[in-house]
Design an enzyme around this catalytic site. Structure first.
Site, PDB file in Angstrom:
ATOM      1  N   ARG A  61       0.756  -1.514   0.459  1.00 47.18           N
ATOM      2  CA  ARG A  61       0.757  -0.225  -0.126  1.00 47.18           C
ATOM      3  C   ARG A  61       0.924   1.109  -0.155  1.00 47.18           C
ATOM      4  O   ARG A  61       2.020   1.021   0.774  1.00 47.18           O
ATOM      5  CB  ARG A  61      -0.906   0.110   0.854  1.00 47.18           C
ATOM      6  N   SER A  93      -8.738   0.463   0.640  1.00 43.09           N
ATOM      7  CA  SER A  93      -9.517   0.305   1.681  1.00 43.09           C
ATOM      8  C   SER A  93     -10.260   1.688   1.571  1.00 43.09           C
ATOM      9  O   SER A  93     -10.710   2.522   1.087  1.00 43.09           O
ATOM     10  CB  SER A  93      -9.039  -0.837   2.496  1.00 43.09           C
ATOM     11  N   ASP A 118     -14.263   0.251   0.191  1.00 46.38           N
ATOM     12  CA  ASP A 118     -14.386  -1.279  -0.756  1.00 46.38           C
ATOM     13  C   ASP A 118     -14.700  -1.943   0.234  1.00 46.38           C
ATOM     14  O   ASP A 118     -14.845  -3.384   0.049  1.00 46.38           O
ATOM     15  CB  ASP A 118     -12.326  -2.196  -0.510  1.00 46.38           C
ATOM     16  N   ASP A 161     -15.293  -3.132   2.811  1.00 41.66           N
ATOM     17  CA  ASP A 161     -14.941  -4.365   3.742  1.00 41.66           C
ATOM     18  C   ASP A 161     -14.875  -4.106   5.429  1.00 41.66           C
ATOM     19  O   ASP A 161     -15.147  -5.433   6.395  1.00 41.66           O
ATOM     20  CB  ASP A 161     -13.925  -5.364   3.900  1.00 41.66           C
ATOM     21  N   ARG A 162     -15.491  -3.104   5.674  1.00 43.10           N
ATOM     22  CA  ARG A 162     -15.739  -2.373   7.557  1.00 43.10           C
ATOM     23  C   ARG A 162     -16.813  -2.101   7.530  1.00 43.10           C
ATOM     24  O   ARG A 162     -17.610  -1.348   6.391  1.00 43.10           O
ATOM     25  CB  ARG A 162     -14.146  -1.763   7.606  1.00 43.10           C
ATOM     26  N   GLU A 203     -11.832  -7.725  13.978  1.00 49.45           N
ATOM     27  CA  GLU A 203     -10.905  -6.825  14.677  1.00 49.45           C
ATOM     28  C   GLU A 203     -11.154  -5.383  15.301  1.00 49.45           C
ATOM     29  O   GLU A 203     -11.924  -4.582  14.869  1.00 49.45           O
ATOM     30  CB  GLU A 203      -9.732  -5.634  13.368  1.00 49.45           C
ATOM     31  N   SER A 256     -11.064  -2.189  14.645  1.00 52.32           N
ATOM     32  CA  SER A 256     -10.614  -1.132  13.185  1.00 52.32           C
ATOM     33  C   SER A 256     -12.650  -1.699  12.511  1.00 52.32           C
ATOM     34  O   SER A 256     -11.794  -1.342  11.273  1.00 52.32           O
ATOM     35  CB  SER A 256      -9.527  -0.989  12.664  1.00 52.32           C
ATOM     36  N   LYS A 303     -12.401  -9.577   6.613  1.00 51.87           N
ATOM     37  CA  LYS A 303     -13.628  -8.591   7.695  1.00 51.87           C
ATOM     38  C   LYS A 303     -14.336  -8.649   6.004  1.00 51.87           C
ATOM     39  O   LYS A 303     -14.472  -8.464   5.133  1.00 51.87           O
ATOM     40  CB  LYS A 303     -12.870  -7.719   8.084  1.00 51.87           C
TER      41      LYS A 303
END
Length: 622
Positions: A73, A175, A334, A336-337, A434, A436, A448
């Site tokens: 990244r 992300s 993205d 995923d969270r 997690e 976050s 996730k």
């Protein structure tokens, strides 16, 4: 005349042996200008060279990216340590070389490529273009590639890797990072992000194949090669079908009077969350119109991270108030969270922390398992997982209910790999997280997943609504039963790596060499675990049970008063993060006292161990 002079200059730039006085830099400049076929990034390097910007050239060209907690990244732009066409080609060539060595059936099983909606005009760099180049490198080597025809949530890539039995996959995403960044996230055949030793071996292979191969720049292959397949419809259908395995109240969902607002933060989430709600029998959530379509500039938010709370959720909260919706669901760019906010009786909004949501998810997933389990199911076969910097609430629930709880190193790559091991040994994993705001309900995906988490929260809220209980009220019930877990997580920015290193080295040599601190202000320390060095004072052999992680800094302090605090560096951003949690037993219900104690401890931690003013640390500002 001027035009010819400019042409001569460019010609000289391309063919001159560079004389910057630094042989390493001269070589790197030569390589970049020979290998890069993207006019915009090539021009960035030529301009720096023309203007004698040797320090910036050195910064851009004399180091490489390494795998952090979420793959490669970096900022988009020219240079070997940035994300751009050339570094993505190099990374994929290294991947090809490594995968060819690991899998004799690589060319039968193929490779998955997905991407988000990021882009940068000045570098002519977008996630979609980088995904096409990733595919082109592999197609040129006769590898079948499953390239999604449009942007997808990150969890779709690990899901597709498993479903299509591919050897690996890559998601082009950064992300929730700032808009300037992009990334290259690698998944192994097991559907989990790569861990050691794969990351180090892939980096070695990248180093061995830095010059682009014939065909690596040929992105036309994406349109012409019979080896390219589009898995979008098939994977989306299978994913939504699998999602139904964690839906327990479909009929109730179809009748709920609750309304939900969803924001996709200018990213990929809108269409997929709509489909997930449909799969669970819900009416569609109300989208935030200004944020539902992709926008690489994330133009309505200060930063594209829903974890930052109310300040970045402004548009969705105001829409929810107008629409009389009590719950806001926010997926990051993205998807995923997931962040969740709920309107309180007093008219204010509560934005749940990742740890609070995990307490709710843990309660819910276990409660649903209990009510729906087969007669012969054994609670001792059931597992939940969390990263070591996350709340210990699942541990408390597990101790009371009789299932297993396990901790991993920070980063979902460790959780995904461990879940795979547990499943292969016949265990059942209900939930992992997690702090976050990364959650995994069920095990269809081994990463996730904000899409499934969003619809599970909606079902939980609808179920509780039938008993006139809010999410906030249920959270208090969970804490009253299993013990209050008060936590606070934040960070400081530090752009100087030597300063970060010296902060952690000071803690390892506190009052004298090789001696950790025995207290922090007035708070006595019981145990210290240093995952960077592998030390753990609570273990008989003084060795950490968690794997050593030399590339990142992480020290955990357990205090006499029941508080656990961790200081660590971020794997993706220039941050020193701190995590502190007060774990109380169910009989300690004076929350004001617990919160006061936690606040004092955090103040002491910052003042004594991080010393922000002395070290020039920038306080988190939202």
């Amino acid at each position: 005349m001027a035009e010819n002079a400019e042409g001569d200059l460019n010609s000289n730039l391309l063919h001159a042996p560079y004389r910057t006085g630094d042989p390493q830099l001269d070589t790197a400049i030569g390589q970049w200008l020979r290998w890069d076929k993207n006019p915009k990034t090539k021009e960035q390097i030529e301009n720096l060279l023309r203007n004698g910007m040797n320090k910036e050239l050195r910064d851009r060209l004399c180091c490489r990216m390494t795998f952090g907690t979420a793959g490669l990244r970096s900022a988009m732009g020219a240079g070997f340590c940035y994300i751009n066409d050339l570094t993505v080609i190099q990374s994929t060539q290294g991947m090809y070389k490594y995968l060819e060595r690991c899998f004799s059936d690589f060319k039968q099983r193929g490779f998955v490529v997905g991407y988000d909606t990021r882009g940068q005009v000045t570098s002519s760099c977008s996630s979609q273009r980088l995904a096409k180049l990733t595919a082109a490198v592999l197609l040129a080597k006769d590898v079948p590639v499953y390239l999604f025809s449009r942007y997808v949530p990150t969890p779709f890539v690990p899901y597709a890797v498993q479903e299509l039995k591919a050897v690996a996959g890559v998601m082009i995403t950064a992300s929730h990072n700032r808009k300037e960044d992009n990334g290259y996230k690698v998944y192994w055949e097991n559907g989990a992000q790569i861990t050691s030793p794969h990351d180090k071996e892939i980096l070695k292979c990248i180093e061995e194949c830095v010059e682009p191969w014939n065909g690596s720049w040929n992105d036309n292959l994406v349109d012409t090669s019979p080896l390219k397949k589009d898995p979008l419809q098939d994977i989306c259908r299978r994913y939504m079908e699998d999602l139904k395995k964690i839906c327990f109240h479909r009929e109730l969902n179809s009748k709920t009077t609750l309304k939900f607002v969803h924001t996709s933060f200018h990213g990929v989430g809108h269409d997929y969350v709509q489909l997930a709600f449909q799969a669970f029998g819900f009416k569609p959530p109300i989208p935030v119109p200004e944020q539902k379509d992709p926008d690489p500039d994330f133009s309505t938010v200060k930063c594209p991270n829903p974890e930052e709370g109310e300040s970045v959720l402004e548009l969705s909260l105001r829409l929810a108030e107008r629409e009389n919706a009590r719950i806001v669901l926010a997926t990051d760019p993205d998807a995923d969270r997931l962040a969740v906010a709920e309107l309180q009786e007093n008219g204010r909004w509560k934005v749940f922390t990742g740890n609070e949501l995990a307490a709710l998810f843990g309660w819910w997933m276990f409660d649903c398992w209990k009510k729906n389990k087969p007669r012969n199911a054994d609670v001792k076969n059931v597992y939940m997982l969390a990263t070591t910097v996350s709340s210990k609430i699942l541990k408390a629930i597990a101790l009371e209910e009789g299932f297993h709880f396990e901790e991993t190193l920070p980063g979902f790559k460790w959780i995904g790999s461990r879940i795979k091991d547990l499943l292969e040994n016949g265990k059942e994993v209900l939930f992992a997280f997690e702090e976050s705001i990364g959650f995994l309900c069920g095990t269809s995906v081994l990463d996730k997943d904000g899409v499934s988490a969003a619809v599970v929260v909606a079902e939980m809220a609808s179920y509780l609504e039938t008993m006139s209980i809010t999410l906030t009220e249920q959270l208090i019930k969970v804490y009253e039963k299993y013990g209050y877990h008060m936590s606070k997580t934040s960070y400081f920015l530090c752009y100087d790596p030597p300063t970060i290193k010296s902060i952690f080295e000071r803690l390892r040599n506190f009052d004298s060499p090789k001696e950790y601190p025995k207290s922090c202000g007035t708070f006595t320390i019981l145990h210290i675990r240093d995952v960077t060095t592998g030390y753990d004072s609570s273990q008989p052999n003084k060795k950490s049970v968690l794997p050593v992680s030399k590339n990142s800094q992480m020290i955990t302090f357990t205090f006499q008063n029941g508080c656990v605090a961790t200081l660590r560096t971020s794997g993706t951003e220039p941050k020193i993060k701190y995590y502190a949690e007060m774990c109380a037993s169910p009989d300690q219900s004076d929350t004001a006292l617990l919160e006061e104690e936690l606040k004092k401890l955090i103040d002491a931690l910052i003042e004594n161990f991080l010393e922000p003013s002395k070290n020039g640390l920038i306080w988190r500002s939202v």
